[in-house]
Design an enzyme around this catalytic site. Structure first.
Site, PDB file in Angstrom:
ATOM      1  N   MET A  36       0.835  -1.207   0.000  1.00 57.72           N
ATOM      2  CA  MET A  36       0.000   0.000   0.000  1.00 57.72           C
ATOM      3  C   MET A  36       0.863   1.248   0.000  1.00 57.72           C
ATOM      4  O   MET A  36       0.391   2.341   0.333  1.00 57.72           O
ATOM      5  CB  MET A  36      -0.940   0.002   1.206  1.00 57.72           C
ATOM      6  CG  MET A  36      -1.942  -1.154   1.154  1.00 57.72           C
ATOM      7  SD  MET A  36      -3.466  -0.828   2.050  1.00 57.72           S
ATOM      8  CE  MET A  36      -2.848  -0.565   3.689  1.00 57.72           C
ATOM      9  N   GLY A  37       2.153   1.091  -0.351  1.00 55.94           N
ATOM     10  CA  GLY A  37       3.039   2.258  -0.369  1.00 55.94           C
ATOM     11  C   GLY A  37       3.464   2.658   1.038  1.00 55.94           C
ATOM     12  O   GLY A  37       3.343   1.862   1.974  1.00 55.94           O
ATOM     13  N   GLY A  42      10.935  -3.253   5.352  1.00 56.98           N
ATOM     14  CA  GLY A  42      10.141  -4.495   5.324  1.00 56.98           C
ATOM     15  C   GLY A  42       9.615  -4.774   3.920  1.00 56.98           C
ATOM     16  O   GLY A  42       9.734  -5.895   3.397  1.00 56.98           O
ATOM     17  N   HIS A  43       9.048  -3.740   3.294  1.00 57.24           N
ATOM     18  CA  HIS A  43       8.561  -3.906   1.922  1.00 57.24           C
ATOM     19  C   HIS A  43       9.716  -4.246   0.980  1.00 57.24           C
ATOM     20  O   HIS A  43       9.579  -5.092   0.086  1.00 57.24           O
ATOM     21  CB  HIS A  43       7.903  -2.616   1.414  1.00 57.24           C
ATOM     22  CG  HIS A  43       6.692  -2.194   2.184  1.00 57.24           C
ATOM     23  ND1 HIS A  43       6.681  -1.075   2.978  1.00 57.24           N
ATOM     24  CD2 HIS A  43       5.450  -2.718   2.255  1.00 57.24           C
ATOM     25  CE1 HIS A  43       5.481  -0.917   3.520  1.00 57.24           C
ATOM     26  NE2 HIS A  43       4.713  -1.909   3.099  1.00 57.24           N
ATOM     27  N   GLN A  67     -10.300  -2.374   2.433  1.00 55.43           N
ATOM     28  CA  GLN A  67      -9.778  -3.092   3.601  1.00 55.43           C
ATOM     29  C   GLN A  67      -9.656  -2.195   4.831  1.00 55.43           C
ATOM     30  O   GLN A  67      -9.175  -2.642   5.864  1.00 55.43           O
ATOM     31  CB  GLN A  67      -8.446  -3.774   3.280  1.00 55.43           C
ATOM     32  CG  GLN A  67      -7.267  -2.843   3.099  1.00 55.43           C
ATOM     33  CD  GLN A  67      -6.043  -3.600   2.589  1.00 55.43           C
ATOM     34  OE1 GLN A  67      -5.996  -4.059   1.451  1.00 55.43           O
ATOM     35  NE2 GLN A  67      -5.064  -3.760   3.458  1.00 55.43           N
ATOM     36  N   GLY A 153       4.529 -10.597   3.600  1.00 55.96           N
ATOM     37  CA  GLY A 153       5.327 -10.509   4.821  1.00 55.96           C
ATOM     38  C   GLY A 153       4.724 -11.315   5.963  1.00 55.96           C
ATOM     39  O   GLY A 153       3.506 -11.364   6.136  1.00 55.96           O
ATOM     40  N   GLU A 154       5.610 -11.915   6.768  1.00 53.32           N
ATOM     41  CA  GLU A 154       5.157 -12.688   7.927  1.00 53.32           C
ATOM     42  C   GLU A 154       4.630 -11.775   9.030  1.00 53.32           C
ATOM     43  O   GLU A 154       3.989 -12.234   9.956  1.00 53.32           O
ATOM     44  CB  GLU A 154       6.314 -13.545   8.451  1.00 53.32           C
ATOM     45  CG  GLU A 154       6.683 -14.628   7.462  1.00 53.32           C
ATOM     46  CD  GLU A 154       7.832 -15.511   7.918  1.00 53.32           C
ATOM     47  OE1 GLU A 154       8.359 -15.278   9.020  1.00 53.32           O
ATOM     48  OE2 GLU A 154       8.185 -16.421   7.151  1.00 53.32           O
ATOM     49  N   ASP A 156       2.256  -9.769   8.769  1.00 53.40           N
ATOM     50  CA  ASP A 156       0.794  -9.874   8.684  1.00 53.40           C
ATOM     51  C   ASP A 156       0.448 -11.350   8.496  1.00 53.40           C
ATOM     52  O   ASP A 156      -0.010 -11.767   7.423  1.00 53.40           O
ATOM     53  CB  ASP A 156       0.288  -9.014   7.521  1.00 53.40           C
ATOM     54  CG  ASP A 156       0.641  -7.558   7.727  1.00 53.40           C
ATOM     55  OD1 ASP A 156      -0.091  -6.874   8.438  1.00 53.40           O
ATOM     56  OD2 ASP A 156       1.684  -7.106   7.204  1.00 53.40           O
ATOM     57  N   SER A 192       4.254   0.945   8.045  1.00 55.09           N
ATOM     58  CA  SER A 192       3.995   2.298   7.523  1.00 55.09           C
ATOM     59  C   SER A 192       3.350   3.162   8.594  1.00 55.09           C
ATOM     60  O   SER A 192       3.458   4.385   8.576  1.00 55.09           O
ATOM     61  CB  SER A 192       3.065   2.228   6.309  1.00 55.09           C
ATOM     62  OG  SER A 192       3.555   1.300   5.380  1.00 55.09           O
TER      63      SER A 192
HETATM   64  P1  AMP Z   1       1.297  -3.073   3.500  1.00 56.40           P
HETATM   65  O1  AMP Z   1       1.900  -2.049   2.602  1.00 56.40           O
HETATM   66  O2  AMP Z   1       1.345  -2.722   4.946  1.00 56.40           O
HETATM   67  O3  AMP Z   1      -0.051  -3.541   3.020  1.00 56.40           O
HETATM   68  O4  AMP Z   1       2.242  -4.353   3.386  1.00 56.40           O
HETATM   69  C1  AMP Z   1       2.579  -4.886   2.140  1.00 56.40           C
HETATM   70  C2  AMP Z   1       3.367  -6.148   2.366  1.00 56.40           C
HETATM   71  O5  AMP Z   1       4.543  -5.852   3.114  1.00 56.40           O
HETATM   72  C3  AMP Z   1       2.608  -7.219   3.149  1.00 56.40           C
HETATM   73  O6  AMP Z   1       2.889  -8.498   2.608  1.00 56.40           O
HETATM   74  C4  AMP Z   1       3.187  -7.074   4.535  1.00 56.40           C
HETATM   75  O7  AMP Z   1       3.112  -8.253   5.311  1.00 56.40           O
HETATM   76  C5  AMP Z   1       4.624  -6.735   4.209  1.00 56.40           C
HETATM   77  N1  AMP Z   1       5.270  -6.077   5.339  1.00 56.40           N
HETATM   78  C6  AMP Z   1       4.844  -4.977   6.008  1.00 56.40           C
HETATM   79  N2  AMP Z   1       5.675  -4.690   7.031  1.00 56.40           N
HETATM   80  C7  AMP Z   1       6.652  -5.639   7.012  1.00 56.40           C
HETATM   81  C8  AMP Z   1       7.802  -5.899   7.805  1.00 56.40           C
HETATM   82  N3  AMP Z   1       8.129  -5.137   8.841  1.00 56.40           N
HETATM   83  N4  AMP Z   1       8.578  -6.959   7.482  1.00 56.40           N
HETATM   84  C9  AMP Z   1       8.265  -7.759   6.429  1.00 56.40           C
HETATM   85  N5  AMP Z   1       7.188  -7.558   5.636  1.00 56.40           N
HETATM   86  C10 AMP Z   1       6.393  -6.524   5.922  1.00 56.40           C
END
Ligand code: AMP
Length: 293
Positions: A36-37, A42-43, A67, A153-154, A156, A192
């Site tokens: 989601m940017g 992590g991303h 969501q 990512g683990e 979530d 984020s």
């Molecule tokens: P989001 O942008 O928050 O929707 O996350 C996008 C992807 O990045 C999802 O698969 C998350 O699980 C992963 N993600 C977010 N934060 C982390 C992190 N700290 N470590 C690893 N993966 C992450």
């Protein structure tokens, strides 16, 4: 000097399909990393994990309105396309797919993809409609890009197992790979939403992962779940958290709740807690070293 070119950003399904078709014709494997940017390390670890599996890597950036529950941060969610593109270029991303809300949900859109069972409790109990929004958008992104791999990512974990289940049960020919949680130096899981934390809240937030790891260790060493969970919640509330939404041990794959003395198979400890206006989530393995099944 090494010149890093920014990946191309496209906004339509037609462009995405054309590009992926050409890559496939050239015999390249394709991996997708939905985000989601508001990108952080992590991303980027997901993009690197994608790169290890496939020659072509697509990152999607889409703040998915469906969501977010009512009253959540959809409007204020961090959006920074220029910075995100620079970070993605450095991590080896080939293409950014950033569709508009209208491209994803044209007028009259009426389909929902819903996975039961893995969405009982945990985040689902506190974010009404969240997982239906996630599975619907991820199903669409996977159908649009048609990748060989998609990386999640683990951090979530409930989302990860729900997507694995959706892909398996809908016979989607895509391999789902996971990537470990990337943490700040003090162990706080990158998110984020961490930028919402005030200077005073930030050190308190770091206590979440420490308490979670310590609790998982106590459970692994045979202390009763209910006592460990009660003590952990109490400690976090007195450290400055405002609310513990949940703190639960579940089977790592089915997400079935676990009985007090019956830890078996792979299990994990899951938490969501609020500090001020920020909601933090985390999860860790309960590593039962030396114990036999
Ligand atoms: P989001 O942008 O928050 O929707 O996350 C996008 C992807 O990045 C999802 O698969 C998350 O699980 C992963 N993600 C977010 N934060 C982390 C992190 N700290 N470590 C690893 N993966 C992450």
């Amino acid at each position: 000097m090494l010149q890093i070119t920014r990946p191309r950003t496209i906004k339509t399904i037609v462009e995405l399909r054309d590009i992926v078709r050409d890559w496939r014709r050239a015999g390249d494997l394709v991996a997708l990393t939905p985000t989601m940017g508001g990108l952080h390390e992590g991303h980027l670890s997901l993009v690197r994990a994608a790169r290890r599996r496939a020659r072509r890597v697509i990152a999607t950036i889409f703040v998915n309105p469906t969501q977010f529950s009512a009253g959540e941060d959809y409007e204020t969610y961090p959006r920074d396309d220029v910075r995100d593109a620079e970070l993605l270029a450095g991590a080896g991303c080939d293409l950014i797919y950033a569709p508009s809300v209208d491209e994803m949900y044209p007028e009259g859109f009426a389909t929902t993809v819903s996975v039961a069972s893995t969405t009982n409790g945990l985040c689902a109990a506190h974010r009404s409609g969240h997982f239906d929004g996630v599975t619907t958008v991820v199903c669409k992104l996977l159908n649009q890009a048609n990748p060989d791999y998609a990386i999640f990512g683990e951090k979530d974990w409930q989302q990860l197992v729900t997507i694995r289940r959706m892909v398996r049960e809908l016979d989607m020919p895509i391999r789902i790979a996971s990537s470990p949680t990337v943490r700040e130096a003090d162990g706080l899981a990158m998110s984020s939403r961490n930028r919402y934390l005030s200077g005073a809240e930030r050190p308190i937030a770091a206590k979440l992962n420490k308490a979670l790891f310590a609790s998982a260790d106590h459970i692994a060493h045979g202390l009763p779940l209910d006592r460990v969970i009660a003590a952990c919640s109490k400690a976090l509330l007195s450290a400055g958290f405002d609310e513990i939404e949940y703190l639960e041990a579940r089977d790592a794959h089915t997400l079935e709740p676990i009985d007090n003395y019956a830890i078996a198979g792979e299990s994990r400890l899951f938490i969501a807690a609020r500090i001020g206006k920020t909601r933090l989530i985390d999860n860790v393995a309960i590593e039962r070293t030396g114990l036999t099944e």
